[in-house]
Every structure is written in C-alpha cells, then in structure tokens.
Design a protein around this motif. Structure first.
Motif, short mmCIF file in Angstrom:
data_model
loop_
_atom_site.label_atom_id
_atom_site.label_comp_id
_atom_site.label_asym_id
_atom_site.label_seq_id
_atom_site.Cartn_x
_atom_site.Cartn_y
_atom_site.Cartn_z
N ARG A 123 18.33 25.66 25.35
CA ARG A 123 17.85 25.55 27.33
C ARG A 123 18.11 24.80 28.06
NH1 ARG A 123 13.08 24.51 24.40
NH2 ARG A 123 12.31 26.80 24.21
N ASP A 144 17.80 38.68 19.42
CA ASP A 144 16.72 39.00 20.83
C ASP A 144 15.04 38.34 20.79
OD1 ASP A 144 18.41 40.75 22.54
OD2 ASP A 144 17.93 42.22 21.29
N TYR A 145 14.77 37.55 21.64
CA TYR A 145 13.52 36.84 21.43
C TYR A 145 12.64 37.45 22.26
CZ TYR A 145 15.41 32.36 21.31
OH TYR A 145 16.56 31.29 20.92
N SER A 167 17.75 27.12 19.69
CA SER A 167 16.78 27.20 20.88
C SER A 167 16.42 26.11 22.28
CB SER A 167 15.09 27.94 21.01
OG SER A 167 14.33 27.12 19.60
N ASP A 178 10.23 37.22 24.43
CA ASP A 178 10.02 37.86 25.89
C ASP A 178 11.13 38.38 26.70
OD1 ASP A 178 11.79 36.14 25.75
OD2 ASP A 178 11.14 34.52 26.41
N GLY A 228 14.70 37.33 26.05
CA GLY A 228 15.95 36.99 26.60
C GLY A 228 16.69 36.74 24.81
N ARG A 229 18.02 36.90 25.85
CA ARG A 229 19.15 36.96 24.78
C ARG A 229 19.30 35.31 23.48
NH1 ARG A 229 21.41 40.27 21.47
NH2 ARG A 229 23.22 39.61 21.23
#
Length: 107
Positions: A38, A21-22, A34, A24, A26-27
C-alpha cells in the motif's frame, strides 16, 4: 499449506492469498506485504518483475522442502493386506458331517 513470503521492504514473513489475488479483486504482491504494498502504491513504485519471480520460486522451494520433511501419515500404518480369496468354494455344512473314513461293505 500455503506459500510463505518475506517482505523485501520490512523483512517480515507474510502469507499471500491463494492465487496471489485479494478478495476485493486486487493483485497481491510477491515482494511486499500488504502494508508495504500500500505504501509503495502511494509513492508510485512498481513491483520489480524479476524480484517477484525469484520470491515465488523461493517460496515454492520452501513449501516443497517443508512438505518433504513432514512424515507421511501412511508410514505408521501397516500396508494393506493382499486380497486373499479362496480358490475353491467353501465346504457346505453337509459336507463337514460326513465320516472321515469311507465305509465299505464286507465282501
């Protein structure tokens, strides 16, 4: 130590956050780094579930192998000595000043 993954798109090694998990919310992806994740999200590609499971399994195996190859820190140290307590109380200082031979009265 943390899990080390290989990106399936660009082939570079990358570390994912603990728990995948990031910060922020996000998964993280177990398949893509990364930047590739994206780019995949921009083109609408979804992460293959089977490939993600295999990536996690391989990363866990590599981590276990790396930990097993490291020497343990206790291997260089001496094992702890067993508890050696006396079975009887210590002799007092008065007990040590007695003469070694018992005196007897002449008969």
């Amino acid at each position: 130590m943390r899990l080390l993954f290989v990106c399936q798109a660009c082939g570079c090694h990358y570390l994912v956050p603990v728990g995948l998990d990031y910060p922020d919310g996000g998964r993280a992806s177990a398949v893509w780094c990364s930047s590739c994740q994206r780019a995949a999200a921009e083109r609408g590609a979804t992460e293959p579930v089977e490939l993600a499971a295999v990536a996690v399994l391989l990363a866990v195996r590599a981590l276990k192998a790396a930990l097993a190859a490291r020497p343990s820190p206790a291997a260089d140290e001496q094992p702890p000595r067993p508890d050696r307590r006396p079975s009887r109380p210590a002799i007092s200082s008065r007990g040590r000043t007695r003469p070694a031979v018992t005196r007897t009265r002449p008969a």
